[in-house]
Enzyme design. Structure first.
Site, PDB file in Angstrom:
ATOM      1  N   HIS A 114       0.820  -1.219   0.000  1.00 23.32           N
ATOM      2  CA  HIS A 114       0.000   0.000   0.000  1.00 23.32           C
ATOM      3  C   HIS A 114       0.850   1.264   0.000  1.00 23.32           C
ATOM      4  O   HIS A 114       0.337   2.351  -0.293  1.00 23.32           O
ATOM      5  CB  HIS A 114      -0.986  -0.003   1.175  1.00 23.32           C
ATOM      6  CG  HIS A 114      -0.375   0.218   2.531  1.00 23.32           C
ATOM      7  ND1 HIS A 114      -0.208  -0.799   3.455  1.00 23.32           N
ATOM      8  CD2 HIS A 114       0.093   1.332   3.133  1.00 23.32           C
ATOM      9  CE1 HIS A 114       0.326  -0.308   4.562  1.00 23.32           C
ATOM     10  NE2 HIS A 114       0.518   0.995   4.394  1.00 23.32           N
ATOM     11  N   ASP A 144       0.028  -7.589   1.368  1.00 20.07           N
ATOM     12  CA  ASP A 144       0.459  -6.200   1.526  1.00 20.07           C
ATOM     13  C   ASP A 144       1.981  -6.075   1.579  1.00 20.07           C
ATOM     14  O   ASP A 144       2.532  -5.355   2.418  1.00 20.07           O
ATOM     15  CB  ASP A 144      -0.161  -5.586   2.787  1.00 20.07           C
ATOM     16  CG  ASP A 144      -0.098  -4.052   2.767  1.00 20.07           C
ATOM     17  OD1 ASP A 144       0.261  -3.494   1.719  1.00 20.07           O
ATOM     18  OD2 ASP A 144      -0.381  -3.438   3.810  1.00 20.07           O
ATOM     19  N   SER A 221       4.702   2.736   7.761  1.00 19.15           N
ATOM     20  CA  SER A 221       4.400   1.501   7.038  1.00 19.15           C
ATOM     21  C   SER A 221       5.562   1.068   6.155  1.00 19.15           C
ATOM     22  O   SER A 221       6.139   1.864   5.424  1.00 19.15           O
ATOM     23  CB  SER A 221       3.159   1.676   6.162  1.00 19.15           C
ATOM     24  OG  SER A 221       1.997   1.627   6.943  1.00 19.15           O
TER      25      SER A 221
END
Length: 478
Positions: A114, A144, A221
């Site tokens: 993402h 992911d 992230s």
């Protein structure tokens, strides 16, 4: 409930680590006096070994391999009151950023999918401040995770890899990332729990995560979770919005397994070797040849089941990820040197790779595309791709021209029209007919999920979601 309150580090409900922000100018009050040179020398001398704690040493060991990922992405611009709107009709550009970890000195970086999803041009800032571009090599949407290749002409420092197999609740952990754009922000906490299954929404759920108390924020992230020895034991991925000190990371052994599978799938599309290997996710687990296909390059050039691969070209091989990474820069027809252990002694072999045969004939691919998606496609000329890249400042490697759309098909329902150029589906590129065949034949697609697609229309990149038919519909045949 948890599915409605979980968010990845981001601004917005489900934007994960891609977000736009600005920093306000502020006034800082500085001390009236600054220390003299003699004071500085004295202070440096007082940095005793007691201050150089395990946390300090762990961050110092890992930080050079942590990178900042940023760039613009195209998102659907849904007007207020039109939440149910579908089709790639309108869009806008937003700035996004996240973190990545160098796992190979040639510039291969692991991050969350993402973080780079829909990013037009991936920009990476290295530990020394150099900013360069990167290319998406492989991705696994459902997990992911993504692998990108940074464009560098020098070896990069790599992260020390640990294992998540022996983690303990209560042990200290450290997270490094670009929290709200503050690069190389380090936070510390403990492992709060192990083996968490965490739903994000109706279509996505993370499995077997590490729950931690270290501070994770937008921009973290894709960054590393470290143990107190400075070894990477996970990839930071999500936080519980509205809670304090509840964050999650993908365990390192899971990351290595998934990234290795991603690279293997990518390599199999490019290279024919005839090799199948076994090995674990940790350094030192080794790589053993499990199977050699008959009449394959591996069989022809002397590789045998049971051989332990210790070197590919000039790169040592300690686990399957090392082996997969070593094969990334190999081109079809290239002769590749192997060092293997067999019967207690080392043997040097040379294998010449080949171009793999097409997985399906063109007519079969066309039939699948028409019946399952509702599109008639043909490869786009290289000159067209070069022109698009020049005008749009992109680096597309290829695409498929939409020559026809079946009325009532998934493509028609999503607003795809003749003249569009299909760039990718479900995180995989559609550079040619073989790419499209591989996507439609992939087990993920056989179950008929909604798959994100990317197109170029009038020099604009758009996206939507297709409900691909699980099986070919005989009524849709031309």
């Amino acid at each position: 409930m948890l599915p409605t309150t979980l968010r990845c580090p981001a601004v917005g409900r489900l934007m994960f680590a891609s977000f736009a922000f600005s920093l306000a100018t502020s006034t800082l009050s500085l001390p009236a006096q600054t220390p003299s040179d003699s004071d500085k020398t004295s202070n440096r001398a007082q940095v005793s070994t007691t201050r150089q704690t395990p946390t300090v040493l762990a961050i110092r060991r890992a930080a050079p391999a942590v990178v900042n990922i940023h760039g613009q992405k195209t998102v659907r611009a849904t007007a207020a009151g039109m939440a149910g709107a579908s089709g790639p009709d309108s869009f806008r550009q937003v700035n996004g950023m996240g973190t990545g970890v160098v796992i190979d000195p040639r510039g291969y970086v692991i991050t969350n999918f993402h973080v780079v999803e829909d990013v037009d041009d991936i920009l990476v800032t290295l530990d020394d401040g150099q900013t360069t571009t990167a290319e998406l090599i492989a991705a696994r949407v459902r997990n992911d995770l993504a692998l990108i290749k940074v464009n560098v002409d020098r070896p990069l420092p790599t992260i020390p890899r640990g294992t998540s197999s022996d983690l303990m609740v209560g042990e200290s952990v450290i997270a490094i990332g670009n929290a709200f754009g503050y690069v190389h922000t380090s936070t510390q906490g403990i492992i709060s729990a192990l083996h968490r299954d965490v739903p994000v929404n109706e279509s996505q759920e993370y499995h077997d995560l590490i729950q931690i108390s270290a501070g994770i924020n937008p921009g973290n992230s894709g960054g590393p979770l470290l143990n107190i020895d400075g070894e990477m034991i996970g990839v930071n991925v999500a936080v519980r919005v509205g809670a304090q000190q509840i964050a999650f990371a993908i365990p390192m052994d899971q990351v290595v397994d998934i990234v290795t599978e991603m690279i293997d799938e990518h390599n199999e599309k490019r290279l024919l070797t005839g090799l199948r290997t076994n090995g674990g996710p940790r350094d030192g687990d080794g790589v053993t040849v499990a199977n050699v296909s008959a009449s394959s390059p591996a069989a022809r050039d002397g590789l045998k089941p049971g051989d332990r691969v210790v070197r590919v070209g000039s790169q040592p091989v300690d686990d399957r990820l090392d082996f997969a990474l070593a094969m990334l820069n190999v081109s079809p027809g290239e002769q590749l040197e192997f060092a293997v252990e067999r019967g207690g002694r080392q043997i040097d072999l040379a294998m010449r790779t080949e171009q793999p045969p097409a997985s399906s004939t063109a007519s079969t691919v066309e039939e699948m595309a028409w019946s399952r998606i509702g599109i008639q496609v043909r490869p786009v000329a290289e000159s067209t791709i070069r022109r698009l890249n020049t005008r749009m400042r992109t680096k597309y490697r290829g695409g498929l021209y939409i020559a026809g759309v079946r009325p009532g098909s998934p493509a028609d329902q999503q607003g795809i029209t003749t003249g569009d150029v299909l760039l990718g589906i479900h995180g995989w590129q559609t550079s040619n007919m073989a790419d499209l065949a591989g996507i439609l034949e992939h087990p993920d697609m056989q179950r008929g999920p909604k798959a994100k697609f990317y197109i170029v229309r009038r020099e604009q990149t758009l996206f939507g979601h297709l409900q691909i038919a699980a099986q070919a519909d005989s009524s849709a045949r031309r």
